[in-house]
Motif scaffolding. Structure first.
Motif, PDB file in Angstrom:
ATOM      1  N   ARG A  21       2.423   9.917 -69.524  1.00 26.11           N
ATOM      2  CA  ARG A  21       2.668  10.113 -70.737  1.00 26.11           C
ATOM      3  C   ARG A  21       1.872   8.976 -71.461  1.00 26.11           C
ATOM      4  NH1 ARG A  21       7.726  11.431 -68.691  1.00 26.11           N
ATOM      5  NH2 ARG A  21       8.497  13.355 -69.217  1.00 26.11           N
ATOM      6  N   VAL A  22       1.464   9.286 -72.780  1.00 18.63           N
ATOM      7  CA  VAL A  22       1.057   8.324 -73.594  1.00 18.63           C
ATOM      8  C   VAL A  22       1.731   8.201 -74.835  1.00 18.63           C
ATOM      9  CG1 VAL A  22      -0.914   7.363 -74.911  1.00 18.63           C
ATOM     10  CG2 VAL A  22      -1.169   8.266 -72.623  1.00 18.63           C
ATOM     11  N   HIS A  23       2.465   7.092 -75.182  1.00 23.09           N
ATOM     12  CA  HIS A  23       2.916   7.028 -76.558  1.00 23.09           C
ATOM     13  C   HIS A  23       2.358   6.420 -77.678  1.00 23.09           C
ATOM     14  CE1 HIS A  23       6.712   8.305 -74.198  1.00 23.09           C
ATOM     15  NE2 HIS A  23       6.166   7.298 -73.304  1.00 23.09           N
ATOM     16  N   VAL A  24       2.245   6.481 -78.682  1.00 21.50           N
ATOM     17  CA  VAL A  24       1.809   5.734 -79.817  1.00 21.50           C
ATOM     18  C   VAL A  24       2.749   5.738 -80.762  1.00 21.50           C
ATOM     19  CG1 VAL A  24      -0.069   5.605 -81.596  1.00 21.50           C
ATOM     20  CG2 VAL A  24      -0.630   7.022 -79.422  1.00 21.50           C
ATOM     21  N   ASP A  25       3.212   4.152 -80.951  1.00 23.83           N
ATOM     22  CA  ASP A  25       4.455   3.738 -81.612  1.00 23.83           C
ATOM     23  C   ASP A  25       3.843   3.131 -83.001  1.00 23.83           C
ATOM     24  OD1 ASP A  25       6.104   4.662 -79.786  1.00 23.83           O
ATOM     25  OD2 ASP A  25       6.341   3.025 -78.915  1.00 23.83           O
ATOM     26  N   MET A  84      -6.046   0.515 -66.652  1.00 23.74           N
ATOM     27  CA  MET A  84      -5.963  -1.000 -67.460  1.00 23.74           C
ATOM     28  C   MET A  84      -7.498  -0.864 -68.417  1.00 23.74           C
ATOM     29  SD  MET A  84      -4.616  -3.536 -64.879  1.00 23.74           S
ATOM     30  CE  MET A  84      -5.085  -5.116 -65.992  1.00 23.74           C
ATOM     31  N   ARG A  85      -8.396  -0.354 -67.560  1.00 24.72           N
ATOM     32  CA  ARG A  85      -9.708  -0.338 -68.236  1.00 24.72           C
ATOM     33  C   ARG A  85      -9.932   0.855 -69.214  1.00 24.72           C
ATOM     34  NH1 ARG A  85     -14.518   2.614 -67.506  1.00 24.72           N
ATOM     35  NH2 ARG A  85     -13.647   3.636 -65.574  1.00 24.72           N
ATOM     36  N   ASN A  88      -1.612  -2.955 -79.832  1.00 22.91           N
ATOM     37  CA  ASN A  88      -1.514  -3.420 -78.509  1.00 22.91           C
ATOM     38  C   ASN A  88      -1.048  -2.628 -77.605  1.00 22.91           C
ATOM     39  OD1 ASN A  88      -1.576  -6.239 -79.533  1.00 22.91           O
ATOM     40  ND2 ASN A  88       0.570  -5.879 -80.176  1.00 22.91           N
ATOM     41  N   VAL A  89      -1.195  -2.808 -76.385  1.00 21.98           N
ATOM     42  CA  VAL A  89      -0.973  -1.633 -75.067  1.00 21.98           C
ATOM     43  C   VAL A  89      -0.003  -2.338 -74.271  1.00 21.98           C
ATOM     44  CG1 VAL A  89      -2.333  -0.300 -73.646  1.00 21.98           C
ATOM     45  CG2 VAL A  89      -3.665  -0.978 -75.416  1.00 21.98           C
ATOM     46  N   VAL A  90       0.826  -1.627 -73.683  1.00 20.84           N
ATOM     47  CA  VAL A  90       1.941  -1.881 -72.712  1.00 20.84           C
ATOM     48  C   VAL A  90       1.799  -0.586 -71.674  1.00 20.84           C
ATOM     49  CG1 VAL A  90       4.138  -2.229 -72.080  1.00 20.84           C
ATOM     50  CG2 VAL A  90       3.313  -2.923 -74.279  1.00 20.84           C
ATOM     51  N   ILE A  91       1.623  -1.101 -70.324  1.00 22.91           N
ATOM     52  CA  ILE A  91       1.574   0.021 -69.247  1.00 22.91           C
ATOM     53  C   ILE A  91       2.936  -0.356 -68.489  1.00 22.91           C
ATOM     54  CG2 ILE A  91       0.212   0.370 -67.248  1.00 22.91           C
ATOM     55  CD1 ILE A  91      -2.200  -0.271 -68.448  1.00 22.91           C
ATOM     56  N   PRO A 124       7.000   8.979 -58.440  1.00 23.56           N
ATOM     57  CA  PRO A 124       7.193   7.728 -57.852  1.00 23.56           C
ATOM     58  C   PRO A 124       5.858   6.763 -58.333  1.00 23.56           C
ATOM     59  CG  PRO A 124       7.798   9.384 -56.070  1.00 23.56           C
ATOM     60  CD  PRO A 124       7.146  10.153 -57.420  1.00 23.56           C
ATOM     61  N   ASN A 125       4.649   7.479 -58.290  1.00 26.24           N
ATOM     62  CA  ASN A 125       3.352   6.892 -58.761  1.00 26.24           C
ATOM     63  C   ASN A 125       2.971   7.283 -60.201  1.00 26.24           C
ATOM     64  OD1 ASN A 125       2.733   9.482 -58.428  1.00 26.24           O
ATOM     65  ND2 ASN A 125       0.898   9.035 -57.406  1.00 26.24           N
ATOM     66  N   GLY A 126       4.051   7.551 -61.124  1.00 27.33           N
ATOM     67  CA  GLY A 126       3.608   7.710 -62.234  1.00 27.33           C
ATOM     68  C   GLY A 126       3.748   6.577 -63.263  1.00 27.33           C
ATOM     69  N   LEU A 127       2.787   6.444 -64.370  1.00 23.67           N
ATOM     70  CA  LEU A 127       2.801   5.581 -65.301  1.00 23.67           C
ATOM     71  C   LEU A 127       3.078   6.157 -66.675  1.00 23.67           C
ATOM     72  CD1 LEU A 127      -0.244   3.230 -63.835  1.00 23.67           C
ATOM     73  CD2 LEU A 127       2.324   3.011 -63.672  1.00 23.67           C
ATOM     74  N   GLU A 128       3.527   5.249 -67.655  1.00 23.79           N
ATOM     75  CA  GLU A 128       3.369   5.599 -69.272  1.00 23.79           C
ATOM     76  C   GLU A 128       2.598   4.519 -69.897  1.00 23.79           C
ATOM     77  OE1 GLU A 128       7.318   6.001 -70.670  1.00 23.79           O
ATOM     78  OE2 GLU A 128       7.899   7.654 -69.212  1.00 23.79           O
ATOM     79  N   VAL A 129       1.861   4.917 -70.642  1.00 25.62           N
ATOM     80  CA  VAL A 129       0.959   3.738 -71.348  1.00 25.62           C
ATOM     81  C   VAL A 129       1.663   4.065 -73.058  1.00 25.62           C
ATOM     82  CG1 VAL A 129      -1.271   3.213 -72.219  1.00 25.62           C
ATOM     83  CG2 VAL A 129      -0.827   4.249 -70.013  1.00 25.62           C
ATOM     84  N   THR A 130       1.835   2.822 -73.620  1.00 19.69           N
ATOM     85  CA  THR A 130       2.063   2.722 -74.836  1.00 19.69           C
ATOM     86  C   THR A 130       1.251   1.838 -75.654  1.00 19.69           C
ATOM     87  OG1 THR A 130       4.768   2.913 -74.260  1.00 19.69           O
ATOM     88  CG2 THR A 130       4.061   2.261 -76.584  1.00 19.69           C
TER      89      THR A 130
END
Length: 469
Positions: free
Chosen positions: A49-53, A80-81, A100-103, A113-119
């Motif tokens: 998922r990618v969130h834009v707050d 990250m890149r 700003n970016v938060v991972i 188990p290897n899932g990430l969310e980027v905000t």
């Protein structure tokens, strides 16, 4: 509102950066070597998922184009890149003040188990912003007042109102800029404007009222633009002593034209480049879409820059242009080329070369100009990176010619006329770079090849602007 979801796309192959240190290179006396761990950058991950707050008036579909590459990341370093690149794309839209970016690891139902969310935490610009600044044109300074409405329709559109007051020109206008979602280099700009300028070298005052529509887009390595412009032009005499030839040109005219521009620019700086090249070609066709001005106008600009020894730079430039009337019409004084001055052929007064009548310069239908320049650091300065780096010494050799054509003659006669009575000059001086805004020149000029009627500036000459020969 403010969250964008998308399914994971097919992973792309990615080669991680080589840090230059291998596990076998690290030794510690008295300790047994530990089993080799899997390098973090090679560990497979999935961006779920990618969130834009922080969104207010911005439409979410616009941001999907800018962040979609994040879903293609296959390891943490890649995430990250690509997140950093997406952040720059969001800032480039000109609608956010801060991004700003938060991972983090995926949470909740369906988390892998290897899932990430980027905000992306964003702060939008205010609905209305104002600006006050000064600008430098071709040997002219202006005060500019602006009012902008960024992101006015929610998809990075920008409505701008601007007023500028200068030493020779006063202008105001309104423009609407609309980029294509996912391709910020492709955009449409609509303009309505009024410009009043004084041209003392021709004893003329000109007031233009008009509108234009421009499409800008990249093509291969070039930047292209197509433009339609309709301008109602009003010319009047600036002085009672204006020549009869200028008085004949006074009055009202309507120009309706289509133009095309192509540019390739590999320079490392637009103001005082150290390397790279520039090629700009421009064509304008008037008369087929209405109006009483009928002509075909072509001009080009070529510049080459090469770094030499002792931090010096050799720069070579070439300009040229041709104005052809269509049908039985004659060219208008407002459409002709002008040459001479501190930003073109130095050692001559501003636009004071070529055809003239009773001291008023009428411009020409064809011209060429070339220059060779050597820029070097100031002598006796050892420190680098300070204020003195803004200065350069300047040695130059300029040449050019401006004339009208007899269209009953052939191309050979035209080239011979351009090769006759060439004006040229040489000299040296000092250059000051004002950031990436403009540059100032103070040169000692020695004009040569002066023809009857030309106005020269023999000695010290000051120049300010963005575009120099």
């Amino acid at each position: 509102m403010g969250t964008v979801h998308a399914r994971s796309l097919d992973p792309l192959p990615m080669q991680g950066p080589d840090l230059g240190v291998q596990p076998d290179d690290i030794e510690a006396p008295g300790l047994e070597p530990e089993p080799k761990q899997e390098v973090l950058e090679n560990k497979d991950v999935v961006v779920q998922r990618v969130h834009v707050d922080g969104l207010g008036r911005t439409k979410e579909d616009l941001l999907t184009y800018e962040i979609k590459e994040v879903f293609r990341a296959t390891n943490l370093i890649d995430v990250m890149r690509k997140s950093h690149e997406a952040r720059h794309k969001l800032l480039r839209l000109g609608i956010f003040r801060k991004v700003n970016v938060v991972i983090d690891t995926s949470q909740g139902e369906g988390a892998l188990p290897n899932g990430l969310e980027v905000t992306f935490n964003v702060t939008e610009l205010r609905r209305v912003t104002g600006s006050y600044n000064t600008s430098v044109g071709n040997n002219e300074g202006s005060m500019v007042l602006g009012l902008k409405l960024p992101n006015v329709l929610g998809r990075a559109e920008r409505l701008a109102l601007q007023f500028s007051f200068g030493t020779k020109e006063t202008a105001y206008g309104v423009s609407l800029f609309k980029p294509q979602p996912g391709n910020f280099e492709r955009s449409v700009t609509l303009n309505a404007f009024k410009v009043t300028g004084q041209f003392p070298w021709s004893s003329l005052r000109e007031t233009d009222r008009g509108a234009s529509a421009e499409l800008t887009f990249p093509l291969w390595r070039t930047s292209q633009s197509l433009k339609y412009e309709a301008v109602w032009r009003e010319l009047s005499c600036l002085a009672r002593t204006a020549s009869f030839a200028v008085r004949e040109e006074a009055g009202h005219s309507l120009k309706s034209s289509l133009s095309h521009s192509m540019m390739i620019d590999s320079r490392n700086s637009t103001i005082l480049p150290r390397s790279g090249a520039l090629l700009r070609v421009h064509q304008e066709l008037a008369g087929y879409t209405g109006g009483d001005a009928s002509f075909l106008k072509e001009d080009f600009e070529l510049q080459l820059n090469k770094s030499l020894f002792w931090d010096s730079v050799l720069s070579m430039s070439l300009w040229g242009g041709l104005l052809l009337p269509i049908g039985n019409s004659s060219t208008h004084i407002a459409d002709r080329f002008y040459l001479g001055g501190p930003t073109s052929v130095r050692g001559f007064s501003m636009y004071s070369m070529g055809p003239q009548s009773e001291g008023d310069f009428l411009g020409g239908e064809t011209f060429w100009a070339g220059g060779v320049h050597l820029f070097s650091p100031l002598p006796f300065t050892r420190r680098r990176g300070g204020f003195m780096d803004l200065f350069r010494t300047h040695f130059f050799l300029n040449a050019g010619n401006l004339c009208n054509l007899n269209y009953g003659e052939g191309p050979g006669a035209h080239l011979q006329r351009l090769a006759e009575c060439v004006r040229w000059s040489y000299g040296l001086g000092l250059v000051l770079r004002l950031g990436n805004i403009a540059r100032l020149e103070l040169n000692y000029c020695i004009p040569m090849g002066v023809q009857s009627g030309d106005r020269i500036c023999d000695g010290v000459q000051f120049g300010a602007g963005i575009r120099f020969l």
